[in-house]
Design a protein around this motif. Structure first.
Motif, PDB file in Angstrom:
ATOM      1  N   LEU A   4       0.871  -1.168   0.000  1.00 13.75           N
ATOM      2  CA  LEU A   4       0.000   0.000   0.000  1.00 13.75           C
ATOM      3  C   LEU A   4       0.912   1.222   0.000  1.00 13.75           C
ATOM      4  N   PRO A   5       0.949   1.965  -1.093  1.00 11.86           N
ATOM      5  CA  PRO A   5       1.933   3.057  -1.184  1.00 11.86           C
ATOM      6  C   PRO A   5       1.823   4.071  -0.058  1.00 11.86           C
ATOM      7  N   PHE A   6       0.612   4.339   0.403  1.00 11.67           N
ATOM      8  CA  PHE A   6       0.425   5.347   1.446  1.00 11.67           C
ATOM      9  C   PHE A   6       1.092   4.916   2.761  1.00 11.67           C
ATOM     10  N   ALA A   7       1.138   3.617   2.986  1.00  9.26           N
ATOM     11  CA  ALA A   7       1.792   3.108   4.192  1.00  9.26           C
ATOM     12  C   ALA A   7       3.300   3.289   4.143  1.00  9.26           C
ATOM     13  N   GLN A   8       3.826   3.584   2.955  1.00  8.07           N
ATOM     14  CA  GLN A   8       5.249   3.881   2.789  1.00  8.07           C
ATOM     15  C   GLN A   8       5.503   5.385   2.737  1.00  8.07           C
ATOM     16  N   GLY A   9       4.448   6.160   2.929  1.00  6.02           N
ATOM     17  CA  GLY A   9       4.587   7.615   2.869  1.00  6.02           C
ATOM     18  C   GLY A   9       4.480   8.173   1.468  1.00  6.02           C
ATOM     19  N   LYS A  10       4.112   7.340   0.489  1.00  7.02           N
ATOM     20  CA  LYS A  10       3.968   7.802  -0.887  1.00  7.02           C
ATOM     21  C   LYS A  10       2.507   8.144  -1.169  1.00  7.02           C
ATOM     22  N   GLY A  11       2.292   9.250  -1.894  1.00  8.47           N
ATOM     23  CA  GLY A  11       0.940   9.637  -2.250  1.00  8.47           C
ATOM     24  C   GLY A  11       0.206  10.416  -1.179  1.00  8.47           C
ATOM     25  N   ILE A  12       0.931  10.961  -0.193  1.00 13.92           N
ATOM     26  CA  ILE A  12       0.256  11.738   0.844  1.00 13.92           C
ATOM     27  C   ILE A  12       0.794  13.180   0.910  1.00 13.92           C
ATOM     28  N   GLY A  13       1.353  13.630  -0.204  1.00 10.87           N
ATOM     29  CA  GLY A  13       1.952  14.959  -0.236  1.00 10.87           C
ATOM     30  C   GLY A  13       0.969  16.098  -0.047  1.00 10.87           C
ATOM     31  N   GLN A  14      -0.300  15.898  -0.452  1.00  2.98           N
ATOM     32  CA  GLN A  14      -1.291  16.956  -0.220  1.00  2.98           C
ATOM     33  C   GLN A  14      -1.578  17.117   1.268  1.00  2.98           C
ATOM     34  N   TYR A  15      -1.345  16.059   2.024  1.00  5.55           N
ATOM     35  CA  TYR A  15      -1.650  16.063   3.456  1.00  5.55           C
ATOM     36  C   TYR A  15      -0.474  16.593   4.273  1.00  5.55           C
ATOM     37  N   THR A  16       0.714  16.111   3.974  1.00  8.66           N
ATOM     38  CA  THR A  16       1.876  16.552   4.747  1.00  8.66           C
ATOM     39  C   THR A  16       2.268  17.991   4.416  1.00  8.66           C
ATOM     40  N   SER A  17       1.606  18.585   3.437  1.00  6.24           N
ATOM     41  CA  SER A  17       1.805  20.008   3.149  1.00  6.24           C
ATOM     42  C   SER A  17       0.641  20.852   3.664  1.00  6.24           C
ATOM     43  N   ASP A  18      -0.292  20.224   4.363  1.00  2.00           N
ATOM     44  CA  ASP A  18      -1.487  20.930   4.808  1.00  2.00           C
ATOM     45  C   ASP A  18      -1.382  21.306   6.292  1.00  2.00           C
ATOM     46  N   PRO A  19      -1.587  22.568   6.627  1.00  2.00           N
ATOM     47  CA  PRO A  19      -1.429  22.998   8.024  1.00  2.00           C
ATOM     48  C   PRO A  19      -2.397  22.311   8.977  1.00  2.00           C
ATOM     49  N   GLY A  61      11.047  18.196   4.643  1.00  2.00           N
ATOM     50  CA  GLY A  61      12.176  18.457   5.536  1.00  2.00           C
ATOM     51  C   GLY A  61      13.355  17.565   5.218  1.00  2.00           C
ATOM     52  N   SER A  62      14.413  17.714   5.998  1.00  2.00           N
ATOM     53  CA  SER A  62      15.628  16.959   5.721  1.00  2.00           C
ATOM     54  C   SER A  62      15.492  15.521   6.208  1.00  2.00           C
ATOM     55  N   PHE A  63      16.160  14.627   5.503  1.00  2.00           N
ATOM     56  CA  PHE A  63      16.092  13.210   5.839  1.00  2.00           C
ATOM     57  C   PHE A  63      16.536  12.949   7.273  1.00  2.00           C
ATOM     58  N   TRP A  64      17.663  13.536   7.680  1.00  2.00           N
ATOM     59  CA  TRP A  64      18.217  13.223   9.003  1.00  2.00           C
ATOM     60  C   TRP A  64      17.367  13.806  10.115  1.00  2.00           C
ATOM     61  N   SER A  65      16.794  14.976   9.883  1.00  2.00           N
ATOM     62  CA  SER A  65      15.882  15.528  10.897  1.00  2.00           C
ATOM     63  C   SER A  65      14.636  14.664  11.017  1.00  2.00           C
ATOM     64  N   ASN A  66      14.112  14.233   9.880  1.00  2.00           N
ATOM     65  CA  ASN A  66      12.925  13.391   9.889  1.00  2.00           C
ATOM     66  C   ASN A  66      13.187  12.042  10.551  1.00  2.00           C
ATOM     67  N   LEU A  67      14.397  11.527  10.362  1.00  2.00           N
ATOM     68  CA  LEU A  67      14.731  10.217  10.927  1.00  2.00           C
ATOM     69  C   LEU A  67      14.665  10.233  12.442  1.00  2.00           C
ATOM     70  N   ARG A  68      14.946  11.397  13.033  1.00  2.00           N
ATOM     71  CA  ARG A  68      14.913  11.513  14.502  1.00  2.00           C
ATOM     72  C   ARG A  68      13.540  11.935  15.025  1.00  2.00           C
ATOM     73  N   SER A  69      12.627  12.199  14.100  1.00  2.00           N
ATOM     74  CA  SER A  69      11.318  12.715  14.488  1.00  2.00           C
ATOM     75  C   SER A  69      10.238  11.633  14.380  1.00  2.00           C
ATOM     76  N   PRO A  70       9.233  11.668  15.255  1.00  2.00           N
ATOM     77  CA  PRO A  70       8.109  10.735  15.133  1.00  2.00           C
ATOM     78  C   PRO A  70       7.111  11.158  14.052  1.00  2.00           C
ATOM     79  N   GLU A  71       7.310  12.354  13.465  1.00  2.00           N
ATOM     80  CA  GLU A  71       6.291  12.921  12.585  1.00  2.00           C
ATOM     81  C   GLU A  71       6.062  12.129  11.288  1.00  2.00           C
ATOM     82  N   PRO A  72       7.098  11.645  10.589  1.00  2.00           N
ATOM     83  CA  PRO A  72       6.826  10.898   9.350  1.00  2.00           C
ATOM     84  C   PRO A  72       5.938   9.686   9.569  1.00  2.00           C
TER      85      PRO A  72
END
Length: 443
Positions: free
Chosen positions: A211-226, A267-278
């Motif tokens: 499921l592409p969304f479970a890999q973080g693909k195809g959710i760009g409209q959401y992760t750009s939404d405040p 955001g940056s890969f390394w910052s995201n890697l340390r964050s729970p947000e992705p």
């Protein structure tokens, strides 16, 4: 993916250009020089080569259908049940492919349908398609499940025309945020997809556990939404305060998934890697992106929520079509989601015939599902469609040659439509009528 531009790109601007002849001439002139089209001009070969060029997961998602694939076959069988009756010595040397929708003229009766998770085919798929649409003068219905935010996609079109798809979230504030962004970015219509309140049973994806969304693909409209990001951060804070810990089962697949989520998140890969947000963004998306309890009462609220023309996509039953127009929507799309939601569903072309008969000639009706060629567009117009949405074929073009591939597919479809009109005596796309088709006597 390298950009392989074909010469020339057929754009539809005036009745006298003769899209079909100019497209044919360009290909044959190249043939004299020993060049063949990068993108095949027939659908079967286009599909075969695109499958070869795509990963297993990408092909399963884009080309696959629901269940045993009966609805996809129904879509094609419905076209085969009809035959075109060409008329001779009509004296029409020029064609006008333009149509009017919502008081505005479109150069052709073709739009590009929203296709989600195009990142599986190409990381910049949404941008390739947007630029191809702008180059060919065809409006693009931005997918709500795209990898590239609508703001970036609109900018890539450089003034090209677009509409915006909406999946109705369980969070009403997110619905309003997405609508507001669509308005701000120049969308000319809002296309509400009704038929995917839940994902259909799709064995090709299920067999791969993909499921592409479970890999973080195809959710760009959401992760750009405040609003969406606020929901994510509120969830992270709530989990932290309650002491809830995420599943930390470590497998190679889990590591790959985490890396994919991290790369796709802004955001940056390394910052995201340390964050729970992705990871939290993926989980939040899967929880709220679509509302299984969607009702007509939700649709009723749209007149208060947007100034855009409202289009409902996924209508198949005449009673639903009547209900939609009774609520004041501007148009509907007869569609079974390309056969991806319900197996053994009615073919979209059969539904189009029934819907048009029920509501009469005036309401605006678009058609989607099963369109492969310009002759298919002609057939749908003859059965009452005001315009058609093209889906899988342009994605196959992207798989082969990025933006240039999508442009070639669009140009080929429009060229065949133009030639079909020329050879049947149809001088204007808006006047293609049922008298030009009959039940296929060989079926």
């Amino acid at each position: 993916m390298p950009q392989q531009h074909e010469h020339p790109t057929a754009t539809a601007t005036t009745p006298s250009e003769g899209l079909g002849r100019s497209r044919q001439s360009a290909i044959y002139r190249d043939g004299v020089l020993g060049r063949r089209p990068t993108v095949p001009t027939d659908f079967a070969e286009l599909e075969r080569r695109a499958a070869k060029a795509s990963s297993a997961k990408a092909w399963a998602y884009v080309a696959g259908g629901a269940g045993e694939g009966r609805t996809m076959r129904n879509n094609r069988a419905a076209f085969d049940r009809w035959a075109v009756v060409p008329r001779m010595a009509h004296g029409e040397a020029a064609r006008d492919l333009s149509v009017d929708l919502f008081g505005k003229s479109l150069p052709t009766p073709l739009l590009l349908a929203p296709v989600g998770a195009g990142q599986l085919i190409d990381p910049d798929c949404d941008l390739h398609v947007a630029r191809a649409a702008a180059a060919t003068g065809v409006p693009y219905v931005f997918t709500n499940q795209g990898g590239t935010p609508m703001e970036e996609t609109a900018a890539a079109m450089d003034g090209g025309r677009h509409w915006m798809q909406l999946y109705w979230s369980t969070d009403e504030d997110l619905v309003d945020s997405l609508i507001g962004r669509a308005e701000a970015n120049g969308a000319e219509a809002l296309v509400v997809t009704l038929d995917t309140t839940l994902l259909g049973w799709r064995p090709q994806d299920l067999n791969l556990g993909s499921l592409p969304f479970a890999q973080g693909k195809g959710i760009g409209q959401y992760t750009s939404d405040p609003r969406f990001l606020q929901i994510v951060r509120d969830r992270i804070a709530a989990a932290k305060s309650s002491g809830t810990k995420p599943d930390t089962t470590i497998t190679l697949g889990a590591i790959k998934s985490l890396i994919s989520m991290t790369r796709q998140h802004p955001g940056s890969f390394w910052s995201n890697l340390r964050s729970p947000e992705p990871r939290a963004s993926v989980e939040t998306f899967l929880d709220i992106y679509s509302n299984p309890g969607l009702r007509w009462s939700h649709i009723e609220t749209l007149r208060e929520r947007t100034r855009l023309p409202v289009v409902l996509k996924g209508i198949l039953h005449p009673d639903d079509a009547r209900r939609a127009f009774d609520l004041g929507v501007d148009a509907l799309v007869v569609s079974n989601h390309g056969g991806r939601q319900v197996d053994s569903s009615i073919a979209s072309l059969d539904a189009l015939i029934a819907v048009r008969e029920a509501i009469g000639p005036e309401p605006t009706v678009l058609f989607d599902s099963g369109i492969r060629t310009g002759a298919d567009v002609f057939m749908a117009l003859a059965h009452g469609a005001d315009a058609c949405l093209l889906g899988r074929p342009y994605m196959y073009g992207v798989a082969l040659a990025g933006q240039a591939g999508a442009e070639a597919v669009i140009a080929n479809v429009l060229a065949e439509l133009d030639l079909t009109m020329a050879l049947t005596g149809a001088s204007r796309a808006r006047d293609i009528s049922p008298e030009l088709v009959v039940p296929n006597p060989s079926r």
